[in-house]
Design an enzyme around this catalytic site. Structure first.
Site, PDB file in Angstrom:
ATOM      1  N   GLU A  45       0.875  -1.162   0.000  1.00  0.00           N
ATOM      2  CA  GLU A  45       0.000   0.000   0.000  1.00  0.00           C
ATOM      3  C   GLU A  45       0.916   1.217   0.000  1.00  0.00           C
ATOM      4  O   GLU A  45       1.833   1.306   0.821  1.00  0.00           O
ATOM      5  CB  GLU A  45      -0.879   0.020   1.250  1.00  0.00           C
ATOM      6  CG  GLU A  45      -1.843   1.200   1.234  1.00  0.00           C
ATOM      7  CD  GLU A  45      -2.650   1.373   2.515  1.00  0.00           C
ATOM      8  OE1 GLU A  45      -2.316   0.741   3.526  1.00  0.00           O
ATOM      9  OE2 GLU A  45      -3.619   2.145   2.488  1.00  0.00           O
TER      10      GLU A  45
ATOM     11  N   ARG B  71       5.840 -12.915   9.498  1.00  0.00           N
ATOM     12  CA  ARG B  71       6.552 -11.677   9.213  1.00  0.00           C
ATOM     13  C   ARG B  71       7.895 -11.654   9.940  1.00  0.00           C
ATOM     14  O   ARG B  71       8.131 -12.388  10.886  1.00  0.00           O
ATOM     15  CB  ARG B  71       5.704 -10.475   9.595  1.00  0.00           C
ATOM     16  CG  ARG B  71       5.489 -10.350  11.096  1.00  0.00           C
ATOM     17  CD  ARG B  71       4.618  -9.149  11.453  1.00  0.00           C
ATOM     18  NE  ARG B  71       4.739  -8.084  10.499  1.00  0.00           N
ATOM     19  CZ  ARG B  71       3.701  -7.438   9.947  1.00  0.00           C
ATOM     20  NH1 ARG B  71       2.484  -7.782  10.281  1.00  0.00           N
ATOM     21  NH2 ARG B  71       3.890  -6.466   9.106  1.00  0.00           N
TER      22      ARG B  71
ATOM     23  N   LYS C 195       5.068  -0.089  10.315  1.00  0.00           N
ATOM     24  CA  LYS C 195       5.006   1.175   9.586  1.00  0.00           C
ATOM     25  C   LYS C 195       4.515   2.297  10.494  1.00  0.00           C
ATOM     26  O   LYS C 195       5.015   3.407  10.456  1.00  0.00           O
ATOM     27  CB  LYS C 195       4.013   1.023   8.430  1.00  0.00           C
ATOM     28  CG  LYS C 195       4.626   0.992   7.042  1.00  0.00           C
ATOM     29  CD  LYS C 195       3.509   1.088   6.021  1.00  0.00           C
ATOM     30  CE  LYS C 195       3.843   0.310   4.757  1.00  0.00           C
ATOM     31  NZ  LYS C 195       2.732   0.291   3.794  1.00  0.00           N
TER      32      LYS C 195
END
Length: 555
Positions: A34, A258, A268
């Site tokens: 994104e 992850r 983020k």
RNA sequence: AGCCUUAUAGUAUAGUGGUAGUACAACAGAUUUUGAUUCUGUCCGCCUAGGUUCGAAUCCUGGUAAGGCUACCA
């Protein structure tokens, strides 16, 4: 097969599928960021995985910007993301944007409405949340759930035309309000946002949700393996449901764990917080785990790829020791980096038995690991500088650098003997006076003296001044994402040390931005982007392993 | 609480019914004109309890622990 290492679970799956002929079309993967922030090492893992898998099985990888939320997304991020991927050494096959599929997605929503599988809901978000129930208790159905397809189509069309305000209506998939999987309880698939989109501008005021966009986008692109992180696992039934109901190419979703790194944050949101609170200088602060940060720090793309290869990929939660990252860059730079000398905390030495006006040229090996690297010239004269920590007036045990009782060799030069020192009023040593052994010249030493210590130095006559920035881990705790303290509380106050008056050997005047050097005994360094001819600025990429520091610390 | 997932050395990761291996870390030693590198060695592991089997890290059952899900974010 060229690689000797064991297959990870995704490679295993793909090889099984090829063998069973359940996978007959090419392997197509995608990297779907994104565009709402900068890429970090966690993304690097995903990039290496997606591109690596496709390369290995002769497929392709698309770059797709998952831009379904116009509130957070910007073109600035799109460009930074592309730069980062290419820097890592990968090139995508096609560049796509989920926003390119808005019309198709809209049509798919209408298909669902026609099939009686989607409806417009007038409930507020609070009511929808309430009716969703809890994981252990079933939800309740919306009073608007049974509108006719005709009415739904009309209302959805009106939503699209901008007749309603944000939040006034949503489109929901009609699935199962009693499902144990919360994502199957009539998930919202379209919401109204009167917000311009960075690409489609004001064309749309309704935007599809992730769940209604991702799988279909994969299908449109014939993605065979849609690889995401573990938290999307519960979305998989929904992913499959849309593809099935819409009769699309059967892309399959696979999840992996992850990346977590010790002493590092990988979210983020929290990285953004560091930037906003100015705990760091920006997204590309060399202490940041962002791709742009580690690039500026001086890490090579190769070392990052190597790291991603070494950490492997699996489905269990993990936290990788940041030492592994450092060992990857050390391994590469040990083989390739030119050795030079720089004194970060200088103390002057006058060599009393060296002729006043004399200056001689000494030859220094550029890299003992690389016989083809050649050598360079160093000047040597009566006045030199060494590292302050390389002298102890009262040496602790096992100290084998310069002291009143120990001789040292100046790297590539002569053996030195302490004579006396000069102190200021506070008792700090200002200057050392030493003698040298003229017959101990490096490479032609006939002195017969054996020394244990070899230290780096620079010649006062030719040394240049430079700024050197030393970086340490950003956080004090091993697992910052686990910490209940605020970021400010766990931030390492000494993560950046700026040395303004380091002295570097003269050959460094011509350092190029892409050069990576070993400052002997100090670590690996590269030019910072802020460096100019007038003001040279070096970043420390990583230290050398240092068992001596450990020894001191244990005392 | 319900559903889903995971469990092998300090940290990761192989092992797919037949001798538990590799990397990083740690520790010790050798070599070294970088207390680096290199080399050698050491330390350390199958979550647990049952079951199946000649044989289980692997298959089955129960337990335990960890993670995920309850956004008009992705």
């Amino acid at each position: 097969m060229s690689d000797t290492h064991a297959l990870n679970f995704l490679e295993e799956t793909i090889e099984q599928q090829i063998k069973n002929e359940t996978q007959t079309t090419p392997i197509v993967t995608r990297f779907p960021p994104e565009p709402n922030g900068y890429l970090h090492l966690g993304h690097a893992k995903s990039i290496c995985l997606n591109f690596g898998l496709a390369q290995k099985y002769k497929g392709t990888t698309n770059l797709r910007f998952d831009d379904t939320n116009p509130e957070t997304e910007e073109t600035e991020y799109v460009n930074a993301i592309k730069e980062d991927i290419q820097w890592l050494g990968f090139q995508w096959h096609n560049e796509h944007y989920t926003s390119n599929y808005f019309s198709q997605l809209y049509q798919m929503a209408i298909q669902l409405i026609d099939k009686g599988l989607a409806y417009v809901d007038d409930l507020t978000s609070e009511d929808i949340a309430k009716q969703k129930g809890e994981p252990s208790k079933p939800g309740t159905e919306s009073p608007y759930r049974n509108r006719t397809p005709e009415e739904n189509k009309r209302l959805f069309e009106e939503m699209k035309q901008g007749k309603y305000t944000n939040g006034q209506k949503v489109l929901r998939a009609k699935i199962d309000m009693t499902s144990p999987n919360m994502h199957m309880r009539d998930p919202i698939i379209y919401r109204i946002k009167h917000v311009p989109h960075h690409r489609t501008k004001n064309e749309w005021c309704i935007y599809p949700m992730y769940d209604f966009a991702h799988g279909q986008s994969d299908a449109i692109e014939y993605i065979s393996h849609s690889i995401c992180t573990l938290e999307f696992e519960v979305h998989r039934p929904l992913y499959n449901w849309f593809i099935q109901q819409l009769n699309l190419y059967p892309s399959q979703q696979y999840e992996f764990a992850r990346l977590n790194l010790t002493y590092t944050l990988m979210s983020k949101r929290k990285l953004l917080q560091l930037v906003q609170e100015q705990s760091v200088s920006g997204w590309d602060d060399p202490r940041m785990p962002t791709i742009s940060g580690i690039r500026r720090r001086g890490y090579t793309p190769n070392s990052i790829r190597k790291f991603c290869e070494k950490i492997g990929v699996a489905r269990r939660e993990n936290i990788i020791d940041v030492n592994l990252l450092e060992s990857c860059i050390r391994e590469e730079l040990n083989a390739s980096a030119k050795r030079v000398m720089a004194v970060l905390d200088p103390i002057e030495i006058e060599i009393t038995n060296y002729e006043n006006a004399k200056s001689e040229i000494l030859l220094a090996e550029n890299n003992p690991e690389d016989p083809n690297s050649g050598s360079r010239e160093l000047t040597f004269s009566k006045h030199i500088f060494i590292e302050r920590e390389d002298f102890m007036e009262e040496p602790i045990k096992k100290f084998f650098r310069l002291s009143p009782t120990t001789l040292v060799r100046l790297k590539s030069a002569y053996i030195l003997q302490y004579e006396r020192c000069e102190k200021d009023e506070q008792g700090n040593i200002k200057k050392l006076y030493c003698t040298y052994f003229p017959n101990s010249k490096s490479g032609q030493d006939t002195s017969g003296i054996a020394v244990k210590g070899v230290i780096h130095w620079v010649d006062k006559a030719t040394a240049l001044c430079a700024e050197v920035r030393l970086y340490d881990r950003l956080f004090l705790v091993e697992n910052p994402s686990d910490s209940e303290k605020t970021l400010a509380e766990i931030l390492n106050p000494n993560s950046l040390q700026i040395i303004r008056n380091a002295l570097i050997e003269s050959s460094l005047a011509t350092t190029k931005p892409e050069d990576r050097l070993q400052f002997m005994r100090k670590g690996y360094f590269c030019l910072d982007k802020s460096s100019t001819e007038k003001q040279i600025v070096f970043n420390r990429i990583v230290t050398l392993k240092d068992t001596w520091q450990k020894e001191i610390f244990s005392h």
